[in-house]
Design a protein around this motif. Structure first.
Motif, mmCIF file in Angstrom:
data_model
loop_
_atom_site.group_PDB
_atom_site.id
_atom_site.type_symbol
_atom_site.label_atom_id
_atom_site.label_comp_id
_atom_site.label_asym_id
_atom_site.label_seq_id
_atom_site.Cartn_x
_atom_site.Cartn_y
_atom_site.Cartn_z
ATOM 1 N N THR A 29 8.012 10.104 17.846
ATOM 2 C CA THR A 29 8.991 11.133 18.121
ATOM 3 C C THR A 29 10.366 10.478 18.132
ATOM 4 O O THR A 29 10.595 9.531 18.880
ATOM 5 C CB THR A 29 8.716 11.783 19.491
ATOM 6 O OG1 THR A 29 7.389 12.288 19.502
ATOM 7 C CG2 THR A 29 9.696 12.898 19.764
ATOM 8 N N TRP A 30 11.258 10.978 17.305
ATOM 9 C CA TRP A 30 12.602 10.416 17.206
ATOM 10 C C TRP A 30 13.564 11.242 18.051
ATOM 11 O O TRP A 30 13.504 12.462 18.064
ATOM 12 C CB TRP A 30 13.069 10.393 15.749
ATOM 13 C CG TRP A 30 12.369 9.354 14.949
ATOM 14 C CD1 TRP A 30 11.173 9.476 14.323
ATOM 15 C CD2 TRP A 30 12.809 8.023 14.706
ATOM 16 N NE1 TRP A 30 10.845 8.303 13.690
ATOM 17 C CE2 TRP A 30 11.835 7.395 13.916
ATOM 18 C CE3 TRP A 30 13.933 7.299 15.080
ATOM 19 C CZ2 TRP A 30 11.955 6.077 13.487
ATOM 20 C CZ3 TRP A 30 14.054 5.985 14.651
ATOM 21 C CH2 TRP A 30 13.074 5.387 13.872
ATOM 22 N N THR A 31 14.456 10.551 18.748
ATOM 23 C CA THR A 31 15.475 11.224 19.546
ATOM 24 C C THR A 31 16.840 10.654 19.185
ATOM 25 O O THR A 31 16.965 9.484 18.814
ATOM 26 C CB THR A 31 15.243 11.031 21.058
ATOM 27 O OG1 THR A 31 15.239 9.642 21.353
ATOM 28 C CG2 THR A 31 13.950 11.664 21.502
ATOM 29 N N ASN A 33 20.621 10.141 20.787
ATOM 30 C CA ASN A 33 21.340 10.125 22.048
ATOM 31 C C ASN A 33 22.779 9.682 21.786
ATOM 32 O O ASN A 33 23.001 8.611 21.228
ATOM 33 C CB ASN A 33 20.660 9.171 23.037
ATOM 34 C CG ASN A 33 21.322 9.176 24.394
ATOM 35 O OD1 ASN A 33 22.019 10.118 24.757
ATOM 36 N ND2 ASN A 33 21.123 8.105 25.142
ATOM 37 N N ILE A 41 19.649 6.263 17.696
ATOM 38 C CA ILE A 41 18.558 7.004 17.067
ATOM 39 C C ILE A 41 17.315 6.150 17.281
ATOM 40 O O ILE A 41 17.177 5.083 16.686
ATOM 41 C CB ILE A 41 18.831 7.251 15.570
ATOM 42 C CG1 ILE A 41 20.127 8.042 15.421
ATOM 43 C CG2 ILE A 41 17.660 7.978 14.930
ATOM 44 C CD1 ILE A 41 20.578 8.231 13.999
ATOM 45 N N ASN A 43 12.902 5.897 18.318
ATOM 46 C CA ASN A 43 11.621 6.581 18.341
ATOM 47 C C ASN A 43 10.926 6.307 19.673
ATOM 48 O O ASN A 43 11.458 5.617 20.542
ATOM 49 C CB ASN A 43 10.750 6.186 17.142
ATOM 50 C CG ASN A 43 10.299 4.738 17.172
ATOM 51 O OD1 ASN A 43 10.358 4.063 18.192
ATOM 52 N ND2 ASN A 43 9.849 4.250 16.040
ATOM 53 N N SER A 44 9.744 6.847 19.827
ATOM 54 C CA SER A 44 9.033 6.741 21.100
ATOM 55 C C SER A 44 8.559 5.323 21.401
ATOM 56 O O SER A 44 8.226 5.020 22.536
ATOM 57 C CB SER A 44 7.848 7.711 21.112
ATOM 58 O OG SER A 44 7.000 7.455 20.008
ATOM 59 N N GLN A 118 20.825 15.509 10.814
ATOM 60 C CA GLN A 118 19.395 15.343 10.586
ATOM 61 C C GLN A 118 19.042 16.070 9.299
ATOM 62 O O GLN A 118 19.365 17.249 9.126
ATOM 63 C CB GLN A 118 18.591 15.893 11.749
ATOM 64 C CG GLN A 118 17.110 15.633 11.600
ATOM 65 C CD GLN A 118 16.331 15.965 12.862
ATOM 66 O OE1 GLN A 118 16.910 16.343 13.867
ATOM 67 N NE2 GLN A 118 15.023 15.809 12.789
#
Length: 157
Positions: A29-31, A33, A41, A43-44, A118
Motif C-alpha cells: 500500500t503506497w501513501t 505524505n 512517497i 509503501n507499507s 498519481q
C-alpha cells in the motif's frame, strides 16, 4: 588496435524475486505524505522516496526505513578543467577571479515549480528549475520527471 584493459565485475543481487509459487502475492500500500517542505512517497514496507519541495531535489531513497542517500541528489555541470581548457577556465569561474566568471564551480539550483500527481501505474513527481553560478543569471533551465512505479522502481527523465 589492441585491448589495453578489461575488467568484469560481479553485480550483487540486492533484491531477490524468488518466491514460492504457492505463496500469495501481497500488494504494498503506497501513501503520500506532505509534511512542510518534504514530500514522501512510501509503501507499507517503509520503502520509498522523499523529495524537498522547495529545492526540487530527491532527498531520500528509503529501504526498510533506512535512507540510502547521504545527501540530496543535485544536478551539476562542473568538471575539472584540463590543459585544453586553459582559455575557457576563467569564464567558467575558476581560481581567484569569481567576479567575472560564470561561477560554474559554485552552482546554485533554483526550483520554479514542483508538484506531483498519481497516475494509473505510478506516482509522477516533477520539478522545473534552473542552474546558475552564485550571484549569476541562470545558464541552464531543466525539467526533472520522477516516476515511482508500484513495484518500487524509480525512473528519472
Amino acid at each position: 588496435n589492441y585491448e589495453v584493459a578489461e575488467v568484469q565485475l560481479a553485480v550483487p543481487e540486492i533484491y531477490s524475486n524468488k518466491k514460492e509459487k504457492t505463496a500469495p502475492v501481497q500488494k504494498n500500500t503506497w501513501t503520500v505524505n506532505e509534511n512542510g517542505n518534504i514530500l514522501e512517497i512510501m509503501n507499507s514496507e517503509k520503502d520509498g522516496y522523499s523529495f524537498h519541495k522547495v529545492k526540487g531535489t530527491l532527498q531520500g531513497i528509503w529501504r526498510a526505513g533506512n535512507n540510502l542517500l547521504l545527501q540530496d541528489v543535485e544536478l551539476g555541470t562542473w568538471r575539472a578543467p584540463t590543459d585544453n581548457d586553459r582559455h575557457i577556465k576563467d569564464i567558467w569561474g575558476l581560481f581567484e577571479d569569481n567576479r567575472s566568471g560564470w561561477n560554474m564551480n559554485k552552482l546554485f539550483q533554483k526550483c520554479y515549480d514542483f508538484g506531483w500527481k498519481q497516475e494509473h501505474d505510478c506516482f509522477h513527481v516533477y520539478c522545473q528549475g534552473s542552474l546558475a553560478g552564485v550571484a549569476r543569471s541562470p545558464f541552464m533551465k531543466y525539467q526533472m520527471d520522477y516516476k515511482i512505479y508500484k513495484d518500487g522502481k524509480l525512473q528519472i527523465a
